[in-house]
Every structure is written in C-alpha cells, then in structure tokens.
Write a protein that holds these residues in place. Structure first.
Motif, PDB file in Angstrom:
ATOM      1  N   VAL A 201     -44.033  -6.862  25.058  1.00 44.20           N
ATOM      2  CA  VAL A 201     -45.281  -7.014  24.325  1.00 44.20           C
ATOM      3  C   VAL A 201     -45.950  -8.371  24.530  1.00 44.20           C
ATOM      4  N   VAL A 202     -45.221  -9.481  24.437  1.00 40.08           N
ATOM      5  CA  VAL A 202     -45.882 -10.785  24.546  1.00 40.08           C
ATOM      6  C   VAL A 202     -46.474 -11.000  25.938  1.00 40.08           C
ATOM      7  N   PRO A 203     -45.712 -10.871  27.028  1.00 42.02           N
ATOM      8  CA  PRO A 203     -46.343 -11.086  28.338  1.00 42.02           C
ATOM      9  C   PRO A 203     -47.377 -10.023  28.697  1.00 42.02           C
ATOM     10  N   LEU A 204     -47.190  -8.779  28.243  1.00 39.63           N
ATOM     11  CA  LEU A 204     -48.190  -7.751  28.519  1.00 39.63           C
ATOM     12  C   LEU A 204     -49.510  -8.096  27.846  1.00 39.63           C
ATOM     13  N   PHE A 205     -49.448  -8.452  26.559  1.00 38.48           N
ATOM     14  CA  PHE A 205     -50.679  -8.781  25.838  1.00 38.48           C
ATOM     15  C   PHE A 205     -51.319 -10.035  26.410  1.00 38.48           C
ATOM     16  N   VAL A 206     -50.528 -11.056  26.677  1.00 34.81           N
ATOM     17  CA  VAL A 206     -51.089 -12.319  27.173  1.00 34.81           C
ATOM     18  C   VAL A 206     -51.759 -12.114  28.523  1.00 34.81           C
ATOM     19  N   THR A 207     -51.071 -11.461  29.445  1.00 34.67           N
ATOM     20  CA  THR A 207     -51.654 -11.287  30.780  1.00 34.67           C
ATOM     21  C   THR A 207     -52.868 -10.365  30.743  1.00 34.67           C
ATOM     22  N   ASN A 208     -52.828  -9.327  29.905  1.00 32.06           N
ATOM     23  CA  ASN A 208     -54.016  -8.489  29.758  1.00 32.06           C
ATOM     24  C   ASN A 208     -55.200  -9.290  29.224  1.00 32.06           C
ATOM     25  N   ARG A 266     -52.258 -13.546  16.458  1.00 31.85           N
ATOM     26  CA  ARG A 266     -51.944 -14.870  17.011  1.00 31.85           C
ATOM     27  C   ARG A 266     -52.263 -14.934  18.503  1.00 31.85           C
ATOM     28  N   LEU A 267     -51.936 -13.877  19.217  1.00 32.81           N
ATOM     29  CA  LEU A 267     -52.196 -13.869  20.653  1.00 32.81           C
ATOM     30  C   LEU A 267     -53.692 -13.785  20.942  1.00 32.81           C
ATOM     31  N   LEU A 268     -54.424 -12.992  20.165  1.00 32.59           N
ATOM     32  CA  LEU A 268     -55.875 -12.929  20.327  1.00 32.59           C
ATOM     33  C   LEU A 268     -56.511 -14.297  20.091  1.00 32.59           C
ATOM     34  N   ASP A 269     -56.108 -14.951  19.017  1.00 28.78           N
ATOM     35  CA  ASP A 269     -56.662 -16.266  18.700  1.00 28.78           C
ATOM     36  C   ASP A 269     -56.375 -17.265  19.815  1.00 28.78           C
ATOM     37  N   ALA A 270     -55.136 -17.263  20.313  1.00 29.54           N
ATOM     38  CA  ALA A 270     -54.753 -18.219  21.338  1.00 29.54           C
ATOM     39  C   ALA A 270     -55.489 -18.000  22.649  1.00 29.54           C
ATOM     40  N   CYS A 271     -55.870 -16.740  22.903  1.00 28.57           N
ATOM     41  CA  CYS A 271     -56.551 -16.417  24.159  1.00 28.57           C
ATOM     42  C   CYS A 271     -58.068 -16.312  23.991  1.00 28.57           C
ATOM     43  N   GLY A 272     -58.567 -16.642  22.795  1.00 27.18           N
ATOM     44  CA  GLY A 272     -60.006 -16.615  22.573  1.00 27.18           C
ATOM     45  C   GLY A 272     -60.599 -15.232  22.597  1.00 27.18           C
ATOM     46  N   ALA A 273     -59.868 -14.246  22.100  1.00 29.06           N
ATOM     47  CA  ALA A 273     -60.331 -12.858  22.104  1.00 29.06           C
ATOM     48  C   ALA A 273     -60.383 -12.321  20.686  1.00 29.06           C
ATOM     49  N   GLY A 274     -61.102 -11.205  20.506  1.00 30.74           N
ATOM     50  CA  GLY A 274     -61.223 -10.583  19.196  1.00 30.74           C
ATOM     51  C   GLY A 274     -60.593  -9.203  19.167  1.00 30.74           C
ATOM     52  N   TRP A 275     -60.665  -8.565  17.991  1.00 33.23           N
ATOM     53  CA  TRP A 275     -60.008  -7.273  17.801  1.00 33.23           C
ATOM     54  C   TRP A 275     -60.671  -6.145  18.591  1.00 33.23           C
ATOM     55  N   GLU A 276     -61.863  -6.407  19.134  1.00 32.98           N
ATOM     56  CA  GLU A 276     -62.464  -5.381  19.982  1.00 32.98           C
ATOM     57  C   GLU A 276     -61.657  -5.140  21.250  1.00 32.98           C
ATOM     58  N   ARG A 277     -60.739  -6.064  21.561  1.00 33.84           N
ATOM     59  CA  ARG A 277     -59.892  -5.907  22.744  1.00 33.84           C
ATOM     60  C   ARG A 277     -58.637  -5.081  22.455  1.00 33.84           C
TER      61      ARG A 277
END
Length: 337
Positions: A201-208, A266-277
């Motif tokens: 989950v962590v590397p999949l979400f981060v890389t996506n 936390r991952l969205l915030d760190a990557c500058g993304a929102g829940w639309e992703r």
C-alpha cells in the motif's frame, strides 16, 4: 559470526543485510539509531530473485568482502544442504507475502512458506546450526477488535498467506520442541520504508501519486494497521537473534495505529494531492479489520523500542521514492501495477 539470510534481496531481508554490514540505507538521515549489535564475519544471502527480490537492493553493500550471494530456491533441498553448512545463525525472511496474490493463487504460498521453511529447518537440524530466527507476521492471529495480541494468543489466520505463515511458525516451534533446536520466532506489524516492492500500500500509493495516478482504497477504509519502519523491524530481529530465548515468540511493532483512510490522508497531504485521486474499490475477501501487537515482552526482555516515528519515517520514505524512480519504474512497468 557467520549468518545466512534467506530472502536477503527482498524488502526487509535486504535492510537486515545492509544493517549487518553497517550500511542501513533505510534509516532517515535525521534519525540517530543505536549502533549495530552484531559484527558478522560473513553474511550469505540466499534468494531466488522472484518478482519481489531485487539484486539492486544490495548495491550499497555489494563490494563488502563479507557478503556472499547465492541465487536459489529454499524449496531446493540439495541447494539448501550445500549452503547451510558453516553458518552459525540462519535468519529466515524468505516468503511469499502478498495477501491479494495468495487469494488468487495459494499454491506458491504453501510451497514457499511451509515447504520451504521445512527444507531450511531440516538442513539446519542436519548441520547443527546454532540458531534459527524465523521471521513472521501479525496476520497469523486474524483480526482483533480491541486490545492487543500477546505472544500467547491463539492463531486464527484468515487468508491463504497468513495461514501459510502460521503453518511455518508452528513448524519452526515444533523443531525446537521435538529436536531441541535453538529456534526463535518474531512476528511484526505492517512494514514500510525504502526498497519495498510497489504492490504494497505505501509504495503503491506514493508512486501512483508521484505519477499523477489515482490510488485504490479498499472498502470503507476503516481497517486498522500498526505501522513499523523496516529498520526498526530489523533492529528488533537483531535483538532477538542476539539475546532472544530459544523456543519463544517475540512481537515487533511500531506503536502507531492508523485506519487506511488516515494513512491515505497522510500520503495525499505529503504528495500534494486531494481525495479526488482516491478510487474506492471492493473490499478484499476475508479482509482483517484490525491488527495490534503487544510489544511489552520484547521491550522488557531485550530492550526494544521503535526509534523512527511515523511522520519522520513516512516523509523519508516518500523522498526516497521521489529520488529513486530508476529503481521502481521498471518494477511497476513489468508487473503492470
């Protein structure tokens, strides 16, 4: 001390090898970790290099004269019988570990995790290896609604993966009780950190997220996991290898429980993304609701405590994936993740 590390080119095993050889690449730069416990004269890695085993994971220590690499399958009794002699300790990480893959096809999990463990145990018994450290998972307990499991909790696995790991745990402990082998078992919570294959989950979400792609969130996202940095896990395994009592089980946890929704935020915030992703997807079959390990025993007996807090560890992990596209992009492309 001569140490054989099975699965030593995988995510957790490679950090253990790097730690043993004084090059723990997963440690965040801003964190000071205790000095290494162990000073091996030889570290042999036995790894089949399946899809999640990567020789590049050992690049930081490749030139260390104490490192020896053997490509091979722990289910091959002839090969294992040639590799095991001459080692004082076996640290057994090698396993098939992805729950979703076990649901679509359980056979490789039973073969590697049960038969492979039995093959390595037999060789260790035959050649009188001094200590056998069997690395396992909190998933063998199934789900817990409240509180935390202690090491004496009954095993109640709910996936083919966790069932195969429970079987291997019981085999390892049986070799201690039947043959008097010096066996210790560790069970850890969810690991994260650099060099993790990008199906988890962590590397999949981060890389996506780094690629502008959506991320899949199972069910309602309320499943709870305890998060453990891979280097803290490896330090715990080293403590058990060094000072754990034969025939005992030790829990290694990170001390931070999050729902999958909280982790996603936390991952969205760190990557500058929102829940639309975020793309909700149907829940995994037999999805355990909550895992939680009581780590009192390893703390009291061996002095273990995690030193890499989740905010620091996650930030460093995201930086690593941002800076190491050449490591993960080919893996995702090949696996069609």
């Amino acid at each position: 001390m001569r140490i054989l590390v099975t699965g030593g080119a995988g995510f957790i095993g490679s950090e253990y090898v790097r730690m043993l050889l004084n090059s723990p690449a997963a440690v965040p730069a801003e964190v000071t970790v205790p000095p290494p416990l162990l000073e091996p004269s030889l570290v042999t890695v036995l790894d089949k290099l399946t899809y999640s085993g990567n020789p590049a994971n050992l690049d930081p220590v490749r030139r260390d004269p104490r490192l020896r690499f053997v490509r091979g399958d722990i289910c091959d009794p002839d090969l294992v019988d040639r590799v095991v002699p001459g080692h004082d300790v076996i640290v057994h990480f090698a396993a098939e570990s992805h729950v979703d893959r076990s649901i679509t096809g359980a056979a490789p999990f039973v073969q590697t995790n049960v038969v492979g463990t039995q093959t390595v145990l037999d060789a260790a018994l035959r050649h009188e290896t001094g200590r056998f450290v069997h690395v396992s998972t909190d998933e063998v307990y199934g789900s817990v609604e409240t509180g935390s499991w202690t090491e004496t909790a009954p095993l109640a696995p709910n996936s083919p993966y966790s069932a195969s790991k429970a079987g291997s745990d019981l085999l390892a402990l049986a070799y201690h009780r039947t043959h008097g082998m010096d066996v210790v078992v560790t069970r850890c919570s969810n690991n994260y950190g650099p060099y993790q294959f990008p199906e988890k989950v962590v590397p999949l979400f981060v890389t996506n997220l780094l690629d502008g792609q959506p991320v899949p969130l199972y069910g309602d996202g309320a499943n709870v996991r305890d998060w453990l940095h891979v280097h803290d896990h490896c330090r715990g395994v080293a403590l058990v290898q060094d000072k754990g009592r034969a025939g005992e089980v030790y829990h290694i946890g990170g001390g931070t429980e999050l729902t999958n929704r909280e982790l996603t935020q936390r991952l969205l915030d760190a990557c500058g993304a929102g829940w639309e992703r975020v793309r909700p997807v149907p829940d995994r079959k037999g999805h355990d609701r909550r895992y939680s390990l009581d780590i009192t025993k390893i703390g009291a007996e061996l002095g273990y405590a995690p030193v890499i807090d989740l905010p620091t560890g996650l930030a460093a992990t995201i930086r690593w994936y941002r800076d190491n596209r050449a490591w993960w992009e080919p893996l995702k492309s090949h696996a069609a993740l």
